[in-house]
Motif scaffolding. Structure first.
Motif, PDB file in Angstrom:
ATOM      1  N   THR A   1       0.834  -1.140   0.046  1.00  0.00           N
ATOM      2  CA  THR A   1      -0.007  -0.151   0.005  1.00  0.00           C
ATOM      3  C   THR A   1       0.986   1.259  -0.032  1.00  0.00           C
ATOM      4  O   THR A   1       0.301   2.472  -0.387  1.00  0.00           O
ATOM      5  N   ALA A   2       2.076   1.268   0.488  1.00  0.00           N
ATOM      6  CA  ALA A   2       2.984   2.408   0.612  1.00  0.00           C
ATOM      7  C   ALA A   2       3.491   2.674  -0.924  1.00  0.00           C
ATOM      8  O   ALA A   2       3.963   1.797  -1.779  1.00  0.00           O
ATOM      9  N   SER A   3       3.541   4.011  -1.003  1.00  0.00           N
ATOM     10  CA  SER A   3       3.988   4.348  -2.619  1.00  0.00           C
ATOM     11  C   SER A   3       5.430   4.271  -2.609  1.00  0.00           C
ATOM     12  O   SER A   3       5.991   4.234  -1.617  1.00  0.00           O
TER      13      SER A   3
ATOM     14  N   LEU B   1      11.089   5.486  -0.659  1.00  0.00           N
ATOM     15  CA  LEU B   1      12.269   5.914  -0.741  1.00  0.00           C
ATOM     16  C   LEU B   1      12.655   6.896   0.483  1.00  0.00           C
ATOM     17  O   LEU B   1      13.733   7.070   0.813  1.00  0.00           O
ATOM     18  N   ARG B   2      11.606   7.621   0.896  1.00  0.00           N
ATOM     19  CA  ARG B   2      12.037   8.428   2.117  1.00  0.00           C
ATOM     20  C   ARG B   2      12.399   7.856   3.307  1.00  0.00           C
ATOM     21  O   ARG B   2      13.186   8.281   4.258  1.00  0.00           O
ATOM     22  N   THR B   3      12.061   6.482   3.532  1.00  0.00           N
ATOM     23  CA  THR B   3      12.382   5.672   4.538  1.00  0.00           C
ATOM     24  C   THR B   3      13.765   4.616   4.305  1.00  0.00           C
ATOM     25  O   THR B   3      14.042   4.019   5.356  1.00  0.00           O
ATOM     26  N   LYS B   4      14.073   4.855   3.116  1.00  0.00           N
ATOM     27  CA  LYS B   4      15.073   3.816   2.891  1.00  0.00           C
ATOM     28  C   LYS B   4      16.493   4.085   3.125  1.00  0.00           C
ATOM     29  O   LYS B   4      16.845   5.644   3.093  1.00  0.00           O
ATOM     30  N   ASP B   5      17.491   3.364   3.466  1.00  0.00           N
ATOM     31  CA  ASP B   5      18.546   3.896   3.978  1.00  0.00           C
ATOM     32  C   ASP B   5      19.699   4.208   2.734  1.00  0.00           C
ATOM     33  O   ASP B   5      19.450   3.743   1.794  1.00  0.00           O
ATOM     34  N   PHE B   6      20.193   5.431   3.117  1.00  0.00           N
ATOM     35  CA  PHE B   6      21.109   5.961   1.787  1.00  0.00           C
ATOM     36  C   PHE B   6      22.176   4.787   1.506  1.00  0.00           C
ATOM     37  O   PHE B   6      22.412   4.684   0.293  1.00  0.00           O
ATOM     38  N   ALA B   7      22.495   3.786   2.315  1.00  0.00           N
ATOM     39  CA  ALA B   7      23.491   2.926   1.863  1.00  0.00           C
ATOM     40  C   ALA B   7      22.768   1.791   0.971  1.00  0.00           C
ATOM     41  O   ALA B   7      23.500   1.070   0.422  1.00  0.00           O
ATOM     42  N   GLN B   8      21.589   1.585   1.067  1.00  0.00           N
ATOM     43  CA  GLN B   8      20.874   0.670   0.478  1.00  0.00           C
ATOM     44  C   GLN B   8      20.345   1.141  -0.858  1.00  0.00           C
ATOM     45  O   GLN B   8      19.353   0.286  -1.500  1.00  0.00           O
TER      46      GLN B   8
END
Length: 401
Positions: free
Chosen positions: A130-132, A137-144
Protein backbone atom coordinates in the motif's frame (compact mmCIF):
# COMPACT_ATOMS: atom_id res chain seq x y z
CA UNK A 1 24.14 27.18 -43.66
CA UNK A 2 23.26 27.08 -47.30
CA UNK A 3 22.14 23.46 -47.15
CA UNK A 4 20.19 24.02 -43.95
CA UNK A 5 22.04 21.36 -41.95
CA UNK A 6 23.68 23.80 -39.57
CA UNK A 7 20.27 25.06 -38.39
CA UNK A 8 19.21 21.47 -37.85
CA UNK A 9 22.32 20.78 -35.79
CA UNK A 10 21.80 23.92 -33.72
CA UNK A 11 18.27 22.69 -33.02
CA UNK A 12 19.57 19.31 -31.81
CA UNK A 13 22.31 20.99 -29.80
CA UNK A 14 19.78 23.30 -28.11
CA UNK A 15 17.59 20.32 -27.21
CA UNK A 16 20.62 18.56 -25.73
CA UNK A 17 21.44 21.62 -23.61
CA UNK A 18 17.86 21.74 -22.38
CA UNK A 19 18.04 18.06 -21.44
CA UNK A 20 21.25 18.82 -19.53
CA UNK A 21 19.47 21.47 -17.45
CA UNK A 22 20.04 24.77 -19.25
CA UNK A 23 16.99 27.02 -19.81
CA UNK A 24 16.98 26.80 -23.61
CA UNK A 25 13.74 27.55 -25.44
CA UNK A 26 12.69 27.92 -29.08
CA UNK A 27 13.57 31.62 -28.98
CA UNK A 28 17.14 30.88 -27.92
CA UNK A 29 17.55 28.36 -30.76
CA UNK A 30 16.28 30.90 -33.29
CA UNK A 31 18.63 33.53 -31.85
CA UNK A 32 21.56 31.10 -32.08
CA UNK A 33 20.77 30.29 -35.71
CA UNK A 34 20.52 33.96 -36.62
CA UNK A 35 23.72 34.74 -34.70
CA UNK A 36 25.61 32.10 -36.68
CA UNK A 37 24.17 33.48 -39.90
CA UNK A 38 25.43 36.97 -39.01
CA UNK A 39 28.78 35.99 -37.46
CA UNK A 40 29.55 33.26 -39.94
CA UNK A 41 31.16 29.86 -39.43
CA UNK A 42 34.84 30.65 -39.57
CA UNK A 43 36.21 28.18 -37.07
CA UNK A 44 35.19 25.92 -34.24
CA UNK A 45 36.13 28.61 -31.76
CA UNK A 46 33.94 31.17 -33.54
CA UNK A 47 30.96 28.82 -33.39
CA UNK A 48 31.69 28.01 -29.75
CA UNK A 49 31.65 31.62 -28.60
CA UNK A 50 28.70 32.58 -30.81
CA UNK A 51 26.56 29.83 -29.31
CA UNK A 52 28.01 30.55 -25.87
CA UNK A 53 26.84 34.17 -26.10
CA UNK A 54 23.28 32.99 -26.77
CA UNK A 55 22.86 29.91 -24.59
CA UNK A 56 24.94 30.79 -21.51
CA UNK A 57 23.14 33.40 -19.43
CA UNK A 58 24.55 32.53 -16.00
CA UNK A 59 28.03 31.72 -14.78
CA UNK A 60 27.15 28.20 -13.67
CA UNK A 61 25.90 27.35 -17.17
CA UNK A 62 29.37 27.68 -18.66
CA UNK A 63 30.71 24.28 -17.60
CA UNK A 64 27.62 22.42 -18.83
CA UNK A 65 27.76 24.25 -22.16
CA UNK A 66 31.50 23.62 -22.51
CA UNK A 67 31.20 19.88 -22.01
CA UNK A 68 28.03 19.56 -24.08
CA UNK A 69 29.61 21.47 -26.99
CA UNK A 70 32.69 19.26 -27.02
CA UNK A 71 30.67 16.05 -26.73
CA UNK A 72 28.03 17.00 -29.30
CA UNK A 73 30.33 18.11 -32.08
CA UNK A 74 32.91 15.43 -31.38
CA UNK A 75 30.49 12.53 -31.49
CA UNK A 76 28.67 13.59 -34.59
CA UNK A 77 31.82 14.88 -36.26
CA UNK A 78 29.78 17.44 -38.11
CA UNK A 79 31.50 20.63 -37.12
CA UNK A 80 34.69 19.76 -38.97
CA UNK A 81 32.72 18.74 -42.05
CA UNK A 82 30.66 21.91 -42.01
CA UNK A 83 33.71 24.09 -41.53
CA UNK A 84 35.48 22.23 -44.30
CA UNK A 85 32.53 22.88 -46.58
CA UNK A 86 31.98 26.51 -45.64
CA UNK A 87 35.51 27.70 -44.91
CA UNK A 88 38.90 27.06 -46.48
CA UNK A 89 40.54 26.99 -43.04
CA UNK A 90 39.58 25.10 -39.95
CA UNK A 91 41.18 26.45 -36.83
CA UNK A 92 40.42 23.90 -34.16
CA UNK A 93 41.17 24.24 -30.48
CA UNK A 94 40.80 21.09 -28.44
CA UNK A 95 38.75 21.67 -25.33
CA UNK A 96 40.35 20.98 -22.02
CA UNK A 97 39.94 17.34 -21.08
CA UNK A 98 37.77 17.00 -18.07
CA UNK A 99 35.36 14.51 -16.63
CA UNK A 100 31.88 14.92 -18.07
CA UNK A 101 29.01 15.95 -15.89
CA UNK A 102 26.61 13.08 -15.43
CA UNK A 103 23.59 14.94 -16.71
CA UNK A 104 25.47 15.98 -19.87
CA UNK A 105 26.20 12.33 -20.57
CA UNK A 106 22.58 11.45 -19.91
CA UNK A 107 21.42 14.26 -22.24
CA UNK A 108 23.33 12.65 -25.11
CA UNK A 109 22.50 9.08 -24.22
CA UNK A 110 20.19 7.36 -26.71
CA UNK A 111 16.61 7.05 -25.62
CA UNK A 112 15.81 3.60 -24.26
CA UNK A 113 13.92 1.34 -26.60
CA UNK A 114 10.28 0.96 -25.76
CA UNK A 115 9.67 -2.12 -23.77
CA UNK A 116 7.36 -4.82 -24.95
CA UNK A 117 3.98 -4.83 -23.35
CA UNK A 118 4.27 -7.02 -20.27
CA UNK A 119 2.02 -9.92 -19.80
CA UNK A 120 -0.85 -9.23 -17.43
CA UNK A 121 0.37 -10.26 -14.01
CA UNK A 122 -1.51 -12.56 -11.78
CA UNK A 123 -3.66 -10.67 -9.34
CA UNK A 124 -2.35 -11.01 -5.81
CA UNK A 125 -3.39 -8.84 -2.93
CA UNK A 126 -0.74 -7.89 -0.45
CA UNK A 127 -1.40 -5.27 2.19
CA UNK A 128 2.32 -4.50 2.43
CA UNK A 129 2.26 -2.86 -1.04
CA UNK A 130 0.00 0.00 0.00
CA UNK A 131 2.92 2.39 0.50
CA UNK A 132 3.88 4.44 -2.56
CA UNK A 133 7.34 4.37 -4.10
CA UNK A 134 8.01 7.85 -2.77
CA UNK A 135 7.16 6.81 0.76
CA UNK A 136 9.47 3.82 0.46
CA UNK A 137 12.25 6.06 -0.86
CA UNK A 138 11.93 8.46 2.07
CA UNK A 139 12.49 5.71 4.61
CA UNK A 140 15.14 3.78 2.70
CA UNK A 141 18.67 3.84 4.02
CA UNK A 142 21.12 5.84 1.89
CA UNK A 143 23.54 2.90 1.95
CA UNK A 144 20.93 0.55 0.41
CA UNK A 145 19.79 2.83 -2.44
CA UNK A 146 20.36 1.95 -6.07
CA UNK A 147 21.75 4.53 -8.51
CA UNK A 148 18.25 5.60 -9.62
CA UNK A 149 17.04 5.84 -6.05
CA UNK A 150 20.08 7.87 -5.06
CA UNK A 151 19.41 10.24 -7.96
CA UNK A 152 15.78 10.63 -6.87
CA UNK A 153 16.92 11.19 -3.30
CA UNK A 154 19.26 13.97 -4.42
CA UNK A 155 16.38 15.60 -6.31
CA UNK A 156 14.23 15.41 -3.18
CA UNK A 157 17.00 16.98 -1.09
CA UNK A 158 17.35 19.83 -3.59
CA UNK A 159 13.61 20.55 -3.26
CA UNK A 160 13.60 20.53 0.54
CA UNK A 161 12.45 23.68 2.23
CA UNK A 162 15.39 24.70 4.35
CA UNK A 163 15.05 25.93 7.95
CA UNK A 164 13.55 29.37 8.43
CA UNK A 165 15.01 29.87 11.87
CA UNK A 166 15.49 33.56 12.52
CA UNK A 167 17.21 35.33 15.37
CA UNK A 168 17.21 39.05 16.21
CA UNK A 169 20.32 41.02 15.37
CA UNK A 170 21.74 44.21 16.86
CA UNK A 171 20.65 46.24 13.84
CA UNK A 172 17.23 47.90 13.72
CA UNK A 173 14.76 48.43 10.89
CA UNK A 174 11.49 50.41 10.59
CA UNK A 175 8.64 48.40 12.03
CA UNK A 176 5.17 49.84 12.81
CA UNK A 177 4.75 47.16 15.50
CA UNK A 178 8.08 47.85 17.14
CA UNK A 179 8.21 49.32 20.61
CA UNK A 180 11.30 51.45 20.21
CA UNK A 181 10.51 54.97 18.84
CA UNK A 182 12.36 55.99 15.70
CA UNK A 183 12.96 59.75 16.17
CA UNK A 184 14.96 60.13 12.97
CA UNK A 185 12.17 58.64 10.86
CA UNK A 186 9.60 60.74 12.73
CA UNK A 187 11.53 63.95 11.93
CA UNK A 188 11.77 62.98 8.28
CA UNK A 189 8.04 62.28 8.17
CA UNK A 190 7.39 65.63 9.92
CA UNK A 191 8.99 67.52 7.03
CA UNK A 192 6.11 66.43 4.82
CA UNK A 193 3.65 68.17 7.18
CA UNK A 194 5.66 71.38 7.33
CA UNK A 195 6.50 70.76 10.96
CA UNK A 196 2.88 70.96 12.12
CA UNK A 197 3.14 67.57 13.84
CA UNK A 198 5.45 64.57 14.01
CA UNK A 199 3.94 61.21 12.97
CA UNK A 200 4.94 58.41 15.29
CA UNK A 201 7.49 55.98 13.86
CA UNK A 202 8.86 52.83 15.48
CA UNK A 203 11.64 50.38 14.81
CA UNK A 204 12.52 46.84 15.84
CA UNK A 205 15.56 44.57 15.56
CA UNK A 206 16.20 42.89 12.23
CA UNK A 207 15.85 39.14 12.05
CA UNK A 208 18.06 36.84 10.05
CA UNK A 209 19.07 33.15 10.09
CA UNK A 210 22.02 32.36 12.35
CA UNK A 211 25.24 31.11 10.79
CA UNK A 212 25.57 27.37 10.27
CA UNK A 213 28.81 25.40 10.44
CA UNK A 214 29.00 21.77 9.27
CA UNK A 215 31.81 19.33 10.06
CA UNK A 216 31.34 16.21 7.90
CA UNK A 217 33.23 12.95 8.41
CA UNK A 218 34.31 11.48 5.03
CA UNK A 219 36.11 8.40 6.35
CA UNK A 220 35.45 4.93 4.97
CA UNK A 221 32.69 4.10 7.47
CA UNK A 222 30.78 7.26 6.44
CA UNK A 223 31.18 6.81 2.67
CA UNK A 224 27.48 6.03 2.03
CA UNK A 225 26.20 8.98 4.08
CA UNK A 226 28.63 11.84 3.55
CA UNK A 227 27.55 12.45 -0.07
CA UNK A 228 23.78 12.87 0.67
CA UNK A 229 24.75 15.18 3.52
CA UNK A 230 26.86 17.24 1.11
CA UNK A 231 23.85 17.55 -1.21
CA UNK A 232 21.85 18.76 1.78
CA UNK A 233 24.57 21.31 2.63
CA UNK A 234 24.66 22.46 -1.01
CA UNK A 235 20.89 23.08 -0.90
CA UNK A 236 21.26 24.86 2.44
CA UNK A 237 24.10 27.01 1.09
CA UNK A 238 22.04 27.96 -1.96
CA UNK A 239 19.10 29.15 0.14
CA UNK A 240 20.81 31.09 2.91
CA UNK A 241 24.02 32.95 3.60
CA UNK A 242 26.69 32.28 6.23
CA UNK A 243 26.89 28.50 5.80
CA UNK A 244 30.40 27.13 6.32
CA UNK A 245 31.24 23.51 5.47
CA UNK A 246 34.30 21.46 6.39
CA UNK A 247 35.27 17.86 5.67
CA UNK A 248 37.47 15.74 7.86
CA UNK A 249 38.94 12.26 7.79
CA UNK A 250 42.59 12.34 8.65
CA UNK A 251 42.79 16.11 8.01
CA UNK A 252 40.48 19.11 7.90
CA UNK A 253 39.40 20.60 4.55
CA UNK A 254 37.37 23.76 4.05
CA UNK A 255 34.89 23.24 1.16
CA UNK A 256 32.70 26.29 1.79
CA UNK A 257 33.64 28.00 -1.46
CA UNK A 258 33.17 24.83 -3.52
CA UNK A 259 29.63 24.29 -2.20
CA UNK A 260 28.67 27.84 -3.14
CA UNK A 261 28.78 26.90 -6.81
CA UNK A 262 25.23 27.01 -8.12
CA UNK A 263 25.51 23.81 -10.15
CA UNK A 264 25.29 20.80 -7.79
CA UNK A 265 27.38 18.50 -10.02
CA UNK A 266 30.15 21.05 -10.39
CA UNK A 267 30.02 21.86 -6.67
CA UNK A 268 30.39 18.22 -5.66
CA UNK A 269 33.16 17.74 -8.20
CA UNK A 270 35.11 20.64 -6.71
CA UNK A 271 34.50 19.26 -3.22
CA UNK A 272 35.84 15.85 -4.30
CA UNK A 273 38.93 17.51 -5.76
CA UNK A 274 39.54 19.60 -2.63
CA UNK A 275 39.54 16.73 -0.12
CA UNK A 276 42.44 14.28 -0.38
CA UNK A 277 41.42 11.85 2.38
CA UNK A 278 38.16 10.32 1.12
CA UNK A 279 37.26 6.89 2.49
CA UNK A 280 40.30 6.73 4.71
CA UNK A 281 40.73 6.71 8.45
CA UNK A 282 39.31 9.06 11.06
CA UNK A 283 41.15 11.47 13.34
CA UNK A 284 38.32 13.34 15.00
CA UNK A 285 40.39 14.90 17.78
CA UNK A 286 43.08 16.19 15.41
CA UNK A 287 40.46 17.54 13.00
CA UNK A 288 38.54 19.34 15.76
CA UNK A 289 41.80 20.76 17.07
CA UNK A 290 42.63 22.10 13.60
CA UNK A 291 39.18 23.65 13.32
CA UNK A 292 39.31 25.25 16.78
CA UNK A 293 42.78 26.60 16.13
CA UNK A 294 42.54 27.80 12.51
CA UNK A 295 38.86 28.47 11.78
CA UNK A 296 36.92 28.99 14.98
CA UNK A 297 37.57 32.73 15.23
CA UNK A 298 36.64 33.24 11.59
CA UNK A 299 33.34 31.35 11.38
CA UNK A 300 32.17 31.03 15.00
CA UNK A 301 32.04 34.73 15.83
CA UNK A 302 28.27 35.09 15.56
CA UNK A 303 27.16 32.17 17.67
CA UNK A 304 26.32 29.66 14.90
CA UNK A 305 24.56 26.31 14.89
CA UNK A 306 27.09 23.50 14.39
CA UNK A 307 26.31 20.20 12.63
CA UNK A 308 28.78 17.44 13.47
CA UNK A 309 28.25 14.56 11.01
CA UNK A 310 30.19 11.47 12.08
CA UNK A 311 29.68 7.99 13.46
CA UNK A 312 32.14 8.73 16.27
CA UNK A 313 34.24 5.63 15.57
CA UNK A 314 37.63 6.94 16.62
CA UNK A 315 40.51 4.67 17.59
CA UNK A 316 42.74 7.30 19.16
CA UNK A 317 40.49 8.41 21.99
CA UNK A 318 42.12 10.42 24.70
CA UNK A 319 41.65 13.59 26.72
CA UNK A 320 42.26 15.65 23.59
CA UNK A 321 38.93 14.59 22.06
CA UNK A 322 36.89 15.67 25.08
CA UNK A 323 38.84 18.92 25.33
CA UNK A 324 38.33 19.84 21.65
CA UNK A 325 34.65 18.90 21.49
CA UNK A 326 34.07 20.82 24.72
CA UNK A 327 35.74 23.89 23.26
CA UNK A 328 33.61 23.58 20.13
CA UNK A 329 30.45 23.23 22.21
CA UNK A 330 31.19 26.33 24.26
CA UNK A 331 31.68 28.51 21.18
CA UNK A 332 28.39 27.78 19.37
CA UNK A 333 24.67 28.29 19.83
CA UNK A 334 23.78 24.62 19.43
CA UNK A 335 25.83 21.55 18.65
CA UNK A 336 23.84 18.88 16.76
CA UNK A 337 25.47 15.51 16.25
CA UNK A 338 24.19 13.58 13.21
CA UNK A 339 25.12 9.91 13.47
CA UNK A 340 23.95 7.25 10.96
CA UNK A 341 24.45 4.54 13.59
CA UNK A 342 21.29 5.76 15.29
CA UNK A 343 19.28 3.98 12.58
CA UNK A 344 19.73 0.81 14.61
CA UNK A 345 17.12 0.44 17.32
CA UNK A 346 19.58 -1.31 19.59
CA UNK A 347 22.32 1.29 19.32
CA UNK A 348 24.24 1.86 22.54
CA UNK A 349 27.09 4.35 23.03
CA UNK A 350 29.73 1.74 23.80
CA UNK A 351 32.48 3.05 21.54
CA UNK A 352 34.97 5.28 23.33
CA UNK A 353 34.68 8.02 20.74
CA UNK A 354 30.90 8.11 21.04
CA UNK A 355 31.08 8.24 24.82
CA UNK A 356 33.61 11.08 24.67
CA UNK A 357 31.51 13.18 22.28
CA UNK A 358 28.04 12.53 23.63
CA UNK A 359 28.17 14.66 26.83
CA UNK A 360 29.08 17.76 24.81
CA UNK A 361 26.29 17.82 22.21
CA UNK A 362 22.87 19.43 22.52
CA UNK A 363 21.09 17.00 20.19
CA UNK A 364 21.86 13.51 18.93
CA UNK A 365 20.07 12.67 15.69
CA UNK A 366 20.18 9.99 12.96
CA UNK A 367 21.10 10.87 9.38
CA UNK A 368 20.51 7.83 7.21
CA UNK A 369 17.46 8.61 5.02
CA UNK A 370 15.30 11.44 3.70
CA UNK A 371 12.98 11.38 6.70
CA UNK A 372 15.91 11.95 9.05
CA UNK A 373 16.96 14.99 7.00
CA UNK A 374 13.39 16.30 7.12
CA UNK A 375 13.40 15.86 10.89
CA UNK A 376 16.69 17.77 11.03
CA UNK A 377 15.15 20.68 9.12
CA UNK A 378 12.23 20.82 11.53
CA UNK A 379 14.51 20.64 14.54
CA UNK A 380 16.69 23.35 13.02
CA UNK A 381 13.70 25.70 12.95
CA UNK A 382 12.14 24.80 16.27
CA UNK A 383 14.22 26.83 18.72
CA UNK A 384 14.08 29.96 16.57
CA UNK A 385 10.77 30.96 18.16
CA UNK A 386 12.25 33.03 20.92
CA UNK A 387 10.95 35.96 22.84
CA UNK A 388 11.12 39.14 20.79
CA UNK A 389 13.03 41.76 22.78
CA UNK A 390 10.67 44.55 21.72
CA UNK A 391 7.40 42.70 21.80
CA UNK A 392 5.26 40.74 24.16
CA UNK A 393 5.43 37.26 22.71
CA UNK A 394 7.42 35.01 20.42
CA UNK A 395 6.38 36.65 17.15
CA UNK A 396 8.50 36.29 14.03
CA UNK A 397 8.63 38.78 11.16
CA UNK A 398 5.79 38.44 8.71
CA UNK A 399 3.73 36.30 11.10
CA UNK A 400 0.33 37.46 12.38
CA UNK A 401 0.04 37.89 16.09
Amino acid sequence: MADGRLAENVLHFGRALRAAGLPVGPGSILDATQALAVAGVGSREDVYWTLHAVFVTRREHHEVFHQAFGLFWRRRDRMEKLIALLSPEAIGAKPKEKGLLRRVEEAFAPAPAPRAAPEPPEMEWDARLTASAQEVLRTKDFAQMSADEARNARASIAQMRMPDDLVPTRRFAPDPRGRRPDLRAALRAGLATGGLYLPLRHRAPRWRPPPAVALVDISGSMADYSRPVLHFLHALTAQRKRVYSFLFGTRLTNVTRALRHKDPDEALEQVAAAAQDWSGGTRIAASLRAFNKDWSRRVMAQNPVVLLVTDGLERDVGPDLEEEIGRLHRSCRRLIWLNPLLRYAGFEPKAKGVRALLPHVDEFRPVHNLDSLDALVKAFSAPSVTAHPDRDGPVRPGRAR
